[in-house]
Design a protein around this motif. Structure first.
Motif, PDB file in Angstrom:
ATOM      1  N   GLY A   9     -33.066  43.823  -5.035  1.00  0.00           N
ATOM      2  CA  GLY A   9     -33.149  44.440  -3.596  1.00  0.00           C
ATOM      3  C   GLY A   9     -33.507  45.688  -3.519  1.00  0.00           C
ATOM      4  N   ALA A  10     -32.871  46.666  -4.016  1.00  0.00           N
ATOM      5  CA  ALA A  10     -32.757  48.030  -3.911  1.00  0.00           C
ATOM      6  C   ALA A  10     -33.858  48.484  -4.715  1.00  0.00           C
ATOM      7  CB  ALA A  10     -31.603  48.780  -4.667  1.00  0.00           C
ATOM      8  N   LYS A  11     -34.415  47.747  -5.943  1.00  0.00           N
ATOM      9  CA  LYS A  11     -35.613  48.058  -6.618  1.00  0.00           C
ATOM     10  C   LYS A  11     -36.744  47.882  -5.723  1.00  0.00           C
ATOM     11  CE  LYS A  11     -37.725  47.696 -11.055  1.00  0.00           C
ATOM     12  NZ  LYS A  11     -39.116  47.693 -10.245  1.00  0.00           N
ATOM     13  N   GLU A  12     -36.730  46.615  -5.218  1.00  0.00           N
ATOM     14  CA  GLU A  12     -37.739  46.383  -4.405  1.00  0.00           C
ATOM     15  C   GLU A  12     -38.079  47.440  -3.197  1.00  0.00           C
ATOM     16  OE1 GLU A  12     -38.519  42.576  -2.023  1.00  0.00           O
ATOM     17  OE2 GLU A  12     -38.141  42.045  -3.721  1.00  0.00           O
ATOM     18  N   TRP A  13     -36.893  47.752  -2.634  1.00  0.00           N
ATOM     19  CA  TRP A  13     -37.177  48.844  -1.484  1.00  0.00           C
ATOM     20  C   TRP A  13     -37.566  50.127  -1.985  1.00  0.00           C
ATOM     21  CZ3 TRP A  13     -33.657  53.150  -0.567  1.00  0.00           C
ATOM     22  CH2 TRP A  13     -33.965  53.653   0.472  1.00  0.00           C
ATOM     23  N   LEU A  14     -37.062  50.624  -3.209  1.00  0.00           N
ATOM     24  CA  LEU A  14     -37.570  51.869  -3.853  1.00  0.00           C
ATOM     25  C   LEU A  14     -38.986  51.829  -4.340  1.00  0.00           C
ATOM     26  CD1 LEU A  14     -34.720  52.593  -6.163  1.00  0.00           C
ATOM     27  CD2 LEU A  14     -35.542  53.960  -4.213  1.00  0.00           C
ATOM     28  N   ASP A  15     -39.494  50.534  -4.709  1.00  0.00           N
ATOM     29  CA  ASP A  15     -40.917  50.306  -4.909  1.00  0.00           C
ATOM     30  C   ASP A  15     -41.886  50.451  -3.477  1.00  0.00           C
ATOM     31  OD1 ASP A  15     -40.477  49.945  -7.671  1.00  0.00           O
ATOM     32  OD2 ASP A  15     -40.821  47.747  -7.616  1.00  0.00           O
ATOM     33  N   THR A  16     -41.050  49.923  -2.497  1.00  0.00           N
ATOM     34  CA  THR A  16     -41.723  50.054  -1.394  1.00  0.00           C
ATOM     35  C   THR A  16     -41.975  51.199  -0.881  1.00  0.00           C
ATOM     36  OG1 THR A  16     -40.959  47.860  -0.653  1.00  0.00           O
ATOM     37  CG2 THR A  16     -41.904  49.367   0.920  1.00  0.00           C
ATOM     38  N   LEU A  17     -40.793  52.184  -1.082  1.00  0.00           N
ATOM     39  CA  LEU A  17     -40.920  53.596  -0.711  1.00  0.00           C
ATOM     40  C   LEU A  17     -41.889  54.339  -1.526  1.00  0.00           C
ATOM     41  CD1 LEU A  17     -37.179  54.947  -0.144  1.00  0.00           C
ATOM     42  CD2 LEU A  17     -38.959  54.734   1.500  1.00  0.00           C
ATOM     43  N   ALA A  18     -41.806  53.990  -2.891  1.00  0.00           N
ATOM     44  CA  ALA A  18     -42.977  54.680  -3.861  1.00  0.00           C
ATOM     45  C   ALA A  18     -44.197  54.392  -3.258  1.00  0.00           C
ATOM     46  CB  ALA A  18     -42.638  54.232  -5.227  1.00  0.00           C
ATOM     47  N   LEU A  19     -44.536  53.037  -2.909  1.00  0.00           N
ATOM     48  CA  LEU A  19     -45.862  52.667  -2.607  1.00  0.00           C
ATOM     49  C   LEU A  19     -46.262  53.567  -1.256  1.00  0.00           C
ATOM     50  CD1 LEU A  19     -48.048  50.402  -3.544  1.00  0.00           C
ATOM     51  CD2 LEU A  19     -47.118  49.250  -1.523  1.00  0.00           C
ATOM     52  N   GLU A  20     -45.396  53.554  -0.342  1.00  0.00           N
ATOM     53  CA  GLU A  20     -45.708  54.428   0.960  1.00  0.00           C
ATOM     54  C   GLU A  20     -46.083  55.805   0.655  1.00  0.00           C
ATOM     55  OE1 GLU A  20     -42.667  53.318   3.805  1.00  0.00           O
ATOM     56  OE2 GLU A  20     -43.330  51.275   4.181  1.00  0.00           O
ATOM     57  N   LYS A  21     -45.156  56.441  -0.193  1.00  0.00           N
ATOM     58  CA  LYS A  21     -45.338  57.770  -0.505  1.00  0.00           C
ATOM     59  C   LYS A  21     -46.655  57.902  -1.138  1.00  0.00           C
ATOM     60  CE  LYS A  21     -43.309  61.713  -3.083  1.00  0.00           C
ATOM     61  NZ  LYS A  21     -44.583  61.806  -4.016  1.00  0.00           N
ATOM     62  N   ASN A  22     -47.146  56.893  -1.889  1.00  0.00           N
ATOM     63  CA  ASN A  22     -48.351  57.031  -2.908  1.00  0.00           C
ATOM     64  C   ASN A  22     -49.436  56.830  -1.971  1.00  0.00           C
ATOM     65  OD1 ASN A  22     -49.931  57.300  -5.303  1.00  0.00           O
ATOM     66  ND2 ASN A  22     -50.256  55.121  -5.185  1.00  0.00           N
ATOM     67  N   VAL A  23     -49.360  55.955  -0.853  1.00  0.00           N
ATOM     68  CA  VAL A  23     -50.456  55.706  -0.130  1.00  0.00           C
ATOM     69  C   VAL A  23     -50.610  56.791   0.755  1.00  0.00           C
ATOM     70  CG1 VAL A  23     -51.171  54.167   1.998  1.00  0.00           C
ATOM     71  CG2 VAL A  23     -50.553  53.300   0.161  1.00  0.00           C
TER      72      VAL A  23
END
Ligand SMILES: [Zn+2]
Length: 67
Positions: A9-23
């Motif tokens: 779950g934490a990894k998924e959340w981090l991935d979402t954060l990274a994606l948002e940052k990237n976007v």
């Protein structure tokens, strides 16, 4: 909930954060649509586009309109 589930779950959340940052990074560089974050194919010549489509452009203006 097991530890591995929490980690996943934490990894998924981090991935979402990274994606948002990237976007947002892509948007600030003018490489992604201001409205939906979709990647934009910039024209070789002329003014760089801020939106992927006319629909997004209209929606963005509707949201940011101040009357
Ligand atoms: Zn768009």
């Amino acid at each position: 909930m097991t530890l591995s589930e929490i980690t996943a779950g934490a990894k998924e959340w981090l991935d979402t954060l990274a994606l948002e940052k990237n976007v947002s990074e892509q948007i600030s560089k003018g490489k992604a649509c201001l409205y939906c974050g979709k990647e934009i194919e910039q024209p070789a010549t002329g003014r760089p586009k801020k939106f992927c489509s006319e629909t997004c452009r209209r929606r963005w203006w509707r949201v940011h309109q101040t009357i």
